[in-house]
Scaffold this active site. Structure first.
Site, PDB file in Angstrom:
ATOM      1  N   HIS A  21      -8.255 -43.062 -13.458  1.00 45.61           N
ATOM      2  CA  HIS A  21      -9.217 -43.795 -12.631  1.00 45.61           C
ATOM      3  C   HIS A  21      -8.881 -45.275 -12.717  1.00 45.61           C
ATOM      4  O   HIS A  21      -8.849 -45.853 -13.798  1.00 45.61           O
ATOM      5  CB  HIS A  21     -10.649 -43.542 -13.098  1.00 45.61           C
ATOM      6  CG  HIS A  21     -11.671 -44.268 -12.279  1.00 45.61           C
ATOM      7  ND1 HIS A  21     -12.224 -43.729 -11.125  1.00 45.61           N
ATOM      8  CD2 HIS A  21     -12.226 -45.494 -12.434  1.00 45.61           C
ATOM      9  CE1 HIS A  21     -13.081 -44.598 -10.607  1.00 45.61           C
ATOM     10  NE2 HIS A  21     -13.111 -45.674 -11.384  1.00 45.61           N
ATOM     11  N   CYS A  22      -8.641 -45.892 -11.576  1.00 46.19           N
ATOM     12  CA  CYS A  22      -8.246 -47.296 -11.542  1.00 46.19           C
ATOM     13  C   CYS A  22      -9.467 -48.156 -11.216  1.00 46.19           C
ATOM     14  O   CYS A  22     -10.015 -48.059 -10.108  1.00 46.19           O
ATOM     15  CB  CYS A  22      -7.146 -47.519 -10.505  1.00 46.19           C
ATOM     16  SG  CYS A  22      -6.620 -49.247 -10.395  1.00 46.19           S
ATOM     17  N   PRO A  23      -9.905 -49.023 -12.126  1.00 46.15           N
ATOM     18  CA  PRO A  23     -11.055 -49.881 -11.827  1.00 46.15           C
ATOM     19  C   PRO A  23     -10.732 -50.993 -10.837  1.00 46.15           C
ATOM     20  O   PRO A  23     -11.644 -51.574 -10.240  1.00 46.15           O
ATOM     21  CB  PRO A  23     -11.418 -50.457 -13.206  1.00 46.15           C
ATOM     22  CG  PRO A  23     -10.145 -50.402 -13.991  1.00 46.15           C
ATOM     23  CD  PRO A  23      -9.408 -49.192 -13.501  1.00 46.15           C
TER      24      PRO A  23
ATOM     25  N   ASN B  59     -11.071 -49.182  -7.672  1.00 48.12           N
ATOM     26  CA  ASN B  59     -12.354 -48.482  -7.765  1.00 48.12           C
ATOM     27  C   ASN B  59     -12.283 -47.075  -7.172  1.00 48.12           C
ATOM     28  O   ASN B  59     -13.139 -46.656  -6.393  1.00 48.12           O
ATOM     29  CB  ASN B  59     -13.467 -49.279  -7.073  1.00 48.12           C
ATOM     30  CG  ASN B  59     -14.848 -48.757  -7.431  1.00 48.12           C
ATOM     31  OD1 ASN B  59     -15.041 -48.200  -8.508  1.00 48.12           O
ATOM     32  ND2 ASN B  59     -15.809 -48.915  -6.521  1.00 48.12           N
ATOM     33  N   THR B  60     -11.265 -46.354  -7.543  1.00 49.21           N
ATOM     34  CA  THR B  60     -11.141 -44.960  -7.119  1.00 49.21           C
ATOM     35  C   THR B  60     -10.199 -44.242  -8.070  1.00 49.21           C
ATOM     36  O   THR B  60      -9.501 -44.873  -8.886  1.00 49.21           O
ATOM     37  CB  THR B  60     -10.612 -44.863  -5.682  1.00 49.21           C
ATOM     38  OG1 THR B  60     -10.698 -43.501  -5.240  1.00 49.21           O
ATOM     39  CG2 THR B  60      -9.164 -45.308  -5.601  1.00 49.21           C
TER      40      THR B  60
END
Length: 273
Positions: A32-34, A37-38
């Site tokens: 999950h990549c902050p 945001n997905t």
């Protein structure tokens, strides 16, 4: 991560993962990549890799332009970029601060690219790479790392850039690879592969640990033989008891204990108030 997902009420395919941030299962979950945001998975992993490579190129270009700007400010075209940046900090502190922040971000992004390239060449996800011992399908019967999806560097690279959005049946691939047994599956590994390299490092590490344990055991055995077969703990206790007895004898003098009429060589204890 192979089974049913209670929150989503579905049968979770192999190599998928439920994301607590997004609240859904992701096929071929990478991480999950902050920043975006997905979740990054099989459907958008190529787009994400292209994004971080483009971002890295933009960051390097920005740092190069900042260095040229600082040289122009100090009016020394041949000056080293770091020296020019330091001399410019007095007149343009905001530019220098942003350059330092961008430099740290560039190094972090470069690490992400390197990790992504390793995963592509190994046909692994980031989740599998970081948590391989927790997945039963990524270890053999001896507990050593083994990736049944690794087809070699070139084949993995071609599969990554040419596969469609539909994910293959990883469960069928796994069972087909492991049908003949773990040893046969290991023998089928390409000689040049990330899996073979990682397995070699794991085996080497285990051998080093076993060698250290064997050397320590031999040193303990040699120490026991040199001390007459007495264990170090027993030896230390006996030595302490002998020291106490010698101190008591020295305090009592040559005539025995000062508090009684016994002669030397007796053995008894006194109750002190």
């Amino acid at each position: 991560n192979w089974g049913t997902c209670a929150p989503c009420h579905i049968v979770r395919p192999l190599r998928s993962k439920h994301c607590g941030y997004c609240g859904r299962c992701v096929e071929g979950a990478d991480h999950h990549c902050p920043v975006v945001n997905t979740c990054v998975g099989r459907a958008n992993l190529r787009v994400f890799l292209a994004f971080i490579v483009t971002l890295f190129a933009a960051q390097v270009t920005y740092l190069r332009l900042v260095a040229d700007f600082c040289r122009a400010v100090v009016q020394q075209p041949g000056l080293n970029g770091y020296a020019a940046l330091w001399r410019t900090s007095a007149t343009h502190p905001g530019v220098v601060l942003q350059a330092y922040i961008q430099g740290i971000s560039t190094m972090a992004n470069g690490f992400l690219i390197l990790r992504a390239v390793v995963c592509v060449l190994a046909n692994l996800t980031t989740n599998e790479l970081l948590r391989a011992p927790h997945f039963g399908y990524l270890v053999d019967d001896k507990g050593v790392f083994f990736n049944p999806f690794d087809r070699g560097l070139l084949q993995n690279l071609l599969e990554f850039w040419t596969h469609g959005r539909e994910s293959p049946d990883w469960s069928a691939v796994f069972h087909q690879r492991m049908h003949a047994g773990p040893e046969a599956a290991v023998a089928e590994l390409p000689r040049v592969s990330v899996t073979a390299a990682v397995r070699g490092m794991v085996v080497l590490r285990r051998r080093l640990v076993e060698s250290r344990r064997e050397r320590r055991r031999r040193r303990e055995d040699d120490l026991l033989r040199s001390r007459g077969g007495v264990k170090p703990a027993t030896l230390a206790a006996s030595s302490a008891a002998a020291d106490v007895a010698a101190a008591a004898a020295a305090a009592g003098g040559s005539g025995g204990c000062s508090s009684c009429s016994h002669s030397n060589g007796h053995s008894h204890t006194h109750a002190h108030s």
